[in-house]
Design a protein around this motif. Structure first.
Motif, mmCIF file in Angstrom:
data_model
loop_
_atom_site.group_PDB
_atom_site.id
_atom_site.type_symbol
_atom_site.label_atom_id
_atom_site.label_comp_id
_atom_site.label_asym_id
_atom_site.label_seq_id
_atom_site.Cartn_x
_atom_site.Cartn_y
_atom_site.Cartn_z
ATOM 1 N N THR A 236 0.828 -1.216 0.000
ATOM 2 C CA THR A 236 0.000 0.000 0.000
ATOM 3 C C THR A 236 0.856 1.257 0.000
ATOM 4 O OG1 THR A 236 -0.088 0.209 2.392
ATOM 5 C CG2 THR A 236 -1.765 -1.182 1.355
ATOM 6 N N LEU A 237 0.187 2.352 -0.296
ATOM 7 C CA LEU A 237 0.777 3.684 -0.216
ATOM 8 C C LEU A 237 -0.226 4.557 0.527
ATOM 9 C CD1 LEU A 237 1.891 4.046 -3.927
ATOM 10 C CD2 LEU A 237 3.422 3.778 -1.971
ATOM 11 N N PRO A 238 0.253 5.565 1.237
ATOM 12 C CA PRO A 238 -0.715 6.466 1.869
ATOM 13 C C PRO A 238 -1.517 7.205 0.802
ATOM 14 C CG PRO A 238 1.527 7.295 2.125
ATOM 15 C CD PRO A 238 1.645 5.918 1.529
ATOM 16 N N PHE A 239 -2.790 7.389 1.053
ATOM 17 C CA PHE A 239 -3.662 8.036 0.054
ATOM 18 C C PHE A 239 -3.072 9.372 -0.398
ATOM 19 C CE2 PHE A 239 -7.323 10.547 -1.320
ATOM 20 C CZ PHE A 239 -7.855 9.677 -2.261
ATOM 21 N N HIS A 240 -2.651 10.149 0.597
ATOM 22 C CA HIS A 240 -1.982 11.401 0.272
ATOM 23 C C HIS A 240 -0.490 11.243 0.505
ATOM 24 C CE1 HIS A 240 -1.401 15.708 -0.167
ATOM 25 N NE2 HIS A 240 -0.659 15.675 0.924
ATOM 26 N N PRO A 241 0.375 11.618 -0.402
ATOM 27 C CA PRO A 241 0.110 12.400 -1.606
ATOM 28 C C PRO A 241 -0.123 11.572 -2.863
ATOM 29 C CG PRO A 241 2.464 12.216 -1.296
ATOM 30 C CD PRO A 241 1.818 11.419 -0.192
ATOM 31 N N PHE A 242 0.003 10.219 -2.753
ATOM 32 C CA PHE A 242 0.043 9.438 -3.987
ATOM 33 C C PHE A 242 -1.261 9.481 -4.766
ATOM 34 C CE2 PHE A 242 3.429 7.798 -1.344
ATOM 35 C CZ PHE A 242 4.476 7.881 -2.249
ATOM 36 N N TYR A 243 -2.366 9.232 -4.058
ATOM 37 C CA TYR A 243 -3.626 9.190 -4.823
ATOM 38 C C TYR A 243 -4.314 10.546 -4.892
ATOM 39 C CZ TYR A 243 -2.899 4.354 -5.674
ATOM 40 O OH TYR A 243 -2.357 3.194 -6.133
ATOM 41 N N THR A 244 -3.978 11.446 -4.019
ATOM 42 C CA THR A 244 -4.487 12.808 -4.242
ATOM 43 C C THR A 244 -3.885 13.357 -5.537
ATOM 44 O OG1 THR A 244 -2.815 13.463 -2.643
ATOM 45 C CG2 THR A 244 -5.099 13.528 -1.908
ATOM 46 N N ALA A 245 -2.600 13.059 -5.758
ATOM 47 C CA ALA A 245 -1.944 13.546 -6.981
ATOM 48 C C ALA A 245 -2.543 12.875 -8.211
ATOM 49 C CB ALA A 245 -0.445 13.280 -6.904
ATOM 50 N N LYS A 246 -2.706 11.554 -8.132
ATOM 51 C CA LYS A 246 -3.219 10.821 -9.296
ATOM 52 C C LYS A 246 -4.680 11.181 -9.570
ATOM 53 C CE LYS A 246 -2.845 6.255 -11.357
ATOM 54 N NZ LYS A 246 -2.089 5.002 -11.288
ATOM 55 N N ASP A 247 -5.510 11.170 -8.524
ATOM 56 C CA ASP A 247 -6.929 11.511 -8.692
ATOM 57 C C ASP A 247 -7.084 12.957 -9.157
ATOM 58 O OD1 ASP A 247 -7.557 9.009 -7.871
ATOM 59 O OD2 ASP A 247 -8.563 9.579 -6.017
ATOM 60 N N GLY A 248 -6.243 13.828 -8.612
ATOM 61 C CA GLY A 248 -6.324 15.242 -8.988
ATOM 62 C C GLY A 248 -6.042 15.432 -10.464
ATOM 63 N N PHE A 249 -5.022 14.788 -10.953
ATOM 64 C CA PHE A 249 -4.711 14.897 -12.376
ATOM 65 C C PHE A 249 -5.864 14.344 -13.223
ATOM 66 C CE2 PHE A 249 -2.959 12.524 -16.069
ATOM 67 C CZ PHE A 249 -2.806 13.629 -16.897
ATOM 68 N N ALA A 250 -6.339 13.146 -12.847
ATOM 69 C CA ALA A 250 -7.433 12.542 -13.619
ATOM 70 C C ALA A 250 -8.673 13.428 -13.588
ATOM 71 C CB ALA A 250 -7.762 11.166 -13.048
ATOM 72 N N LEU A 251 -8.930 14.030 -12.439
ATOM 73 C CA LEU A 251 -10.109 14.880 -12.305
ATOM 74 C C LEU A 251 -10.026 16.069 -13.257
ATOM 75 C CD1 LEU A 251 -12.736 15.753 -10.907
ATOM 76 C CD2 LEU A 251 -11.343 16.853 -9.153
ATOM 77 N N VAL A 252 -8.871 16.680 -13.351
ATOM 78 C CA VAL A 252 -8.754 17.850 -14.218
ATOM 79 C C VAL A 252 -8.910 17.447 -15.689
ATOM 80 C CG1 VAL A 252 -7.222 19.699 -14.968
ATOM 81 C CG2 VAL A 252 -7.482 19.198 -12.556
ATOM 82 N N VAL A 253 -8.395 16.275 -16.046
ATOM 83 C CA VAL A 253 -8.614 15.801 -17.422
ATOM 84 C C VAL A 253 -10.110 15.584 -17.656
ATOM 85 C CG1 VAL A 253 -8.181 13.910 -19.039
ATOM 86 C CG2 VAL A 253 -6.321 14.788 -17.615
ATOM 87 N N PHE A 254 -10.780 15.038 -16.658
ATOM 88 C CA PHE A 254 -12.225 14.833 -16.778
ATOM 89 C C PHE A 254 -12.949 16.178 -16.903
ATOM 90 C CE2 PHE A 254 -16.495 14.244 -14.990
ATOM 91 C CZ PHE A 254 -16.939 13.152 -15.721
ATOM 92 N N ILE A 255 -12.506 17.174 -16.144
ATOM 93 C CA ILE A 255 -13.144 18.495 -16.234
ATOM 94 C C ILE A 255 -12.933 19.091 -17.632
ATOM 95 C CG2 ILE A 255 -13.221 20.829 -15.259
ATOM 96 C CD1 ILE A 255 -12.316 19.676 -12.607
ATOM 97 N N LEU A 256 -11.780 18.817 -18.224
ATOM 98 C CA LEU A 256 -11.543 19.270 -19.606
ATOM 99 C C LEU A 256 -12.608 18.687 -20.544
ATOM 100 C CD1 LEU A 256 -7.709 19.137 -20.322
ATOM 101 C CD2 LEU A 256 -9.261 20.920 -21.090
ATOM 102 N N PHE A 257 -12.838 17.404 -20.394
ATOM 103 C CA PHE A 257 -13.855 16.720 -21.196
ATOM 104 C C PHE A 257 -15.238 17.333 -20.942
ATOM 105 C CE2 PHE A 257 -16.921 13.117 -21.338
ATOM 106 C CZ PHE A 257 -16.796 12.783 -22.680
ATOM 107 N N PHE A 258 -15.528 17.570 -19.674
ATOM 108 C CA PHE A 258 -16.775 18.182 -19.224
ATOM 109 C C PHE A 258 -16.918 19.576 -19.874
ATOM 110 C CE2 PHE A 258 -19.196 18.634 -14.863
ATOM 111 C CZ PHE A 258 -20.239 19.285 -15.496
ATOM 112 N N ALA A 259 -15.850 20.359 -19.789
ATOM 113 C CA ALA A 259 -15.885 21.739 -20.300
ATOM 114 C C ALA A 259 -16.113 21.768 -21.805
ATOM 115 C CB ALA A 259 -14.585 22.451 -19.949
ATOM 116 N N MET A 260 -15.606 20.744 -22.481
ATOM 117 C CA MET A 260 -15.819 20.669 -23.932
ATOM 118 C C MET A 260 -17.312 20.694 -24.257
ATOM 119 S SD MET A 260 -14.022 17.743 -26.161
ATOM 120 C CE MET A 260 -15.284 16.481 -25.959
ATOM 121 N N PHE A 261 -18.082 19.959 -23.486
ATOM 122 C CA PHE A 261 -19.527 19.948 -23.715
ATOM 123 C C PHE A 261 -20.153 21.272 -23.275
ATOM 124 C CE2 PHE A 261 -18.642 15.446 -23.793
ATOM 125 C CZ PHE A 261 -19.478 14.990 -24.795
#
Lengths: 418, 267
Positions: A236-261
């Motif tokens: 395992t890895l601690p949720f922060h910073p490993f998955y906050t970083a990964k989820d954060g990046f994925a979230l912003v890519v998703f928001i890009l997709f969202f913003a396109m619409f």
């Protein structure tokens, strides 16, 4: 289970020490949201849980402001939505984010659910976690359906008429239920009022079930692409910073997709006819729900009998509740189940196919295919999954999560290279 | 070996995502098209694409066509005169809007005597409706109700392209087709029988800016005007969208770098 608790919170400042001895909220949140031990091998398909939290938050926030300007009355609802679009500061943005946000929510939830199906995230010990997820899915569908009625366009009205009429198929109490939903004898102002009220209520029920969903997640811990249990701290890895970083990046890519619409194609997912005000005297040629309901709509129409159609359609969701016990395989992840992996993809295609058929008129070959795919959908869950677990020979599983990540179990040398 | 498998899985996920996206985006044009209508001509609108803006000259001409032709039968209930002077619109000055509004009479009141009265419209008034109610509109139009034009550009499959096609789609009915009484043949109308007679002809409206008065120009201009009426914040949306996109692209780049940095210690 000890590995599922992160490092406890150690208050540093005098104020936080004072606070923690009175309300230990950080003591609760820190080990579950910051240091929570998370499998080290989660891929990007695991980022959709966080994305869904984002979607829910956006819907609630935009929705609360929209409700300040919206008028739930049959004579004014349509105009009040246009008032939001034309006269309210950034009203167009709020409404387009909210309307497309519904679609984004469903895109994310479908990916989240199929990820669960692929990696066997519904299996012991995560049955309750999965069931709460299905409850959330049903609440989401109810919320989205009622929300779509609020603009009081043609498809709002006729969609509401078609879907609420389904309940009249229930023997004995059907008419009573339908009249209760309508607040009268047809979809009218009382219907709009109660749908508005419920559309405001249900999201907060979703929040409540999300809390349970996350609670259940934090008891069992995340599944992971290997489907193996976490065996040591090293996995395992601690949720922060490993998955906050990964989820954060994925979230912003998703928001890009969202913003396109939102900014460049805000109406592409909606039906044009909903820009026409509801008219109980003019029935649209094709009454079609929003895209995220289309597979279920296809299932409903595949059955020639009204009550039968309703039962089968609800059955298509209900079967998900018993999924954890239908799958007999001891192996979770499809990565190690050569046959299941293929059936999984067939199911994906069948669901997309049902969505396609749901948008088509219920005639000719479309009906035939709807029936075939509906039958297959149930066949997958009720026959293939139980049998497959007994006949399939899974591939050799890695020793541990760490071994699967680093190629070999290098006992403590995990930091060396990757 | 492992990476290969991973890539294959990703590829398949990707493919299905593309298929799903195509499925999502398709209903707008094909499956829900009401009727069998011919393929719509595709116009290179100034407002299409992510950087599109309205052509002010075109919107002003479109307004003139609407004023002189369409507004005789069609309402535009959701648009106020003041909108004509707002940013991202036809770009009339507030003074021009006062003049435009004053050409219309609207009912106001009751006054101190308790009577309703007529007065010239002002900028904050909505466009007046040509008929008092649906019944009289139908009576005046052979039983047909001319739809409100405020949102029509978004309320029809094919949108603004369809409006242009409809206005230019009046033709002789094919020999084997029997038109109902009072109906007209249109190549693009669902079912081809439309109650609205051909509304515009060569020279129907005098353009002030020297643009040739052809049916094609009238149709494009008024369709563009209707697009603006339906989506008056289109320019604001495109402008903000560009900024949001730029921000998100840079932000996602930074987050990716941060993620790489954080994860570099574990693999």
């Amino acid at each position: 289970m000890s590995e599922l608790h992160g490092e406890p919170y150690q208050p540093q400042s005098g104020f936080m020490k004072w606070m923690e001895s009175r309300l230990p909220i950080m003591g609760l949140l820190y080990p579950t949201a910051v240091t929570f031990p998370t499998p080290r091998n989660l891929n990007y398909w695991w980022t959709f849980g966080g994305i869904l939290m984002f979607c829910l938050t956006v819907q609630i926030m935009t929705g609360i402001v929209l409700a300040m300007h919206y008028v739930p009355h049959v004579d004014m609802a349509f105009e009040s939505v246009e008032h939001i679009m034309r006269d309210v500061n950034f009203g167009w943005l709020l409404r387009y984010v909210h309307a497309n946000g519904g679609s984004m929510f469903f895109i994310a939830v479908y990916i989240h659910m199929f990820r669960g199906l692929y990696y066997g995230s519904y299996k012991a010990p995560r049955e309750i976690l999965w069931i709460l997820g299905v409850v959330l899915f049903i609440l989401m569908m109810a919320t989205a359906f009622m929300g779509y009625v609020l603009p009081w366009g043609q498809m709002s009205f006729w969609g509401a008429t078609v879907i609420t009429s389904l309940f009249s198929a229930i023997p004995y109490v059907g008419d009573m239920i339908t009249q209760l939903l309508w607040g009268g004898f047809a979809v009218d102002n009382p219907t709009l009022n109660r749908f508005f009220s419920l559309h405001y209520l249900l999201p907060f029920m979703i929040v409540g079930v999300v809390v349970l969903h996350i609670w259940a997640l934090h008891v069992t811990g995340n599944n992971n692409p290997t489907g193996l249990n976490v065996k040591s701290k090293q996995d395992t890895l601690p949720f922060h910073p490993f998955y906050t970083a990964k989820d954060g990046f994925a979230l912003v890519v998703f928001i890009l997709f969202f913003a396109m619409f939102v900014f460049f194609a805000p109406n592409i997912l909606g039906d044009p006819i909903n820009y026409e005000k509801a008219n109980s005297l003019v029935t649209p040629e094709h009454i079609v729900p929003e895209w995220y309901f289309l597979p279920f709509y296809a299932i409903l129409r595949a059955i020639p009998d009204k009550l039968g159609g309703v039962i089968v359609m609800f059955g298509a969701i209900m079967v998900l509740f018993i999924l954890p016990w239908l799958d007999t395989s001891k192996v979770r992840s499809a990565s190690f189940r050569p046959l299941y992996r293929q059936f999984f993809w067939v199911l994906v295609i069948v669901c997309i196919g049902l969505g396609y058929l749901g948008a088509k008129p219920p005639e000719g070959a479309y009906v035939v295919w709807s029936r075939i795919l509906t039958a297959y959908y149930f066949f997958h869950f009720l026959v293939i999954l139980p049998v497959l677990g007994l006949v399939e020979r899974p591939r050799t599983l890695p020793q541990s999560i760490t071994q699967s990540v680093l190629g070999k179990d290098d006992g403590g040398q995990a930091e060396s290279k990757g | 070996m492992k990476t290969h498998r991973k890539l294959k899985t990703l590829g398949r996920f990707g493919l299905s995502a593309v298929a799903a996206a195509m499925l999502l985006l398709s209903p707008a044009d094909s499956s829900r098209a009401a009727g069998e209508g011919a393929t719509l001509p595709s116009i290179d609108w100034s407002f299409s694409g992510p950087f599109g803006t309205f052509d002010q000259g075109q919107l002003q001409r479109g307004y003139k066509v609407f004023r002189e032709v369409c507004s005789a039968c069609h309402s535009m209930n959701l648009v106020s005169f003041r909108n004509l002077a707002e940013e991202g619109g036809p770009g009339f000055s507030p003074e021009q809007v006062k003049v435009i509004a004053s050409e219309f009479e609207v009912e106001d009141g009751p006054n101190d005597d308790g009577d309703m009265f007529m007065r010239p419209a002002i900028a904050s008034d909505r466009f007046p409706t040509p008929f008092d109610n649906e019944q009289i509109a139908r009576l005046a139009n052979g039983g047909a109700f001319p739809p409100d034009l405020s949102l029509l550009a978004k309320a029809r499959v094919g949108g603004v392209d369809y409006l242009y096609a409809l206005l230019t789609g009046y033709e002789e009915a094919p020999a084997d087709m029997e038109l109902a009484v009072g109906m007209n043949y249109n190549a693009y109308f669902p079912g081809h029988q439309i109650a609205m007679p051909q509304p515009i002809f060569e020279g129907s409206v005098d353009y002030d800016d020297g643009t040739p008065g052809t049916v094609d120009n009238y149709s494009q201009d008024v369709a563009a005007f209707m697009m603006w009426a339906a989506e008056p914040k289109l320019e604001a949306r495109h402008k903000l969208g560009f900024k949001v996109f730029l921000f998100l692209l840079i932000f996602s780049g930074l987050l990716y770098a941060a993620k790489r940095k954080v994860w570099s210690t574990v693999h």
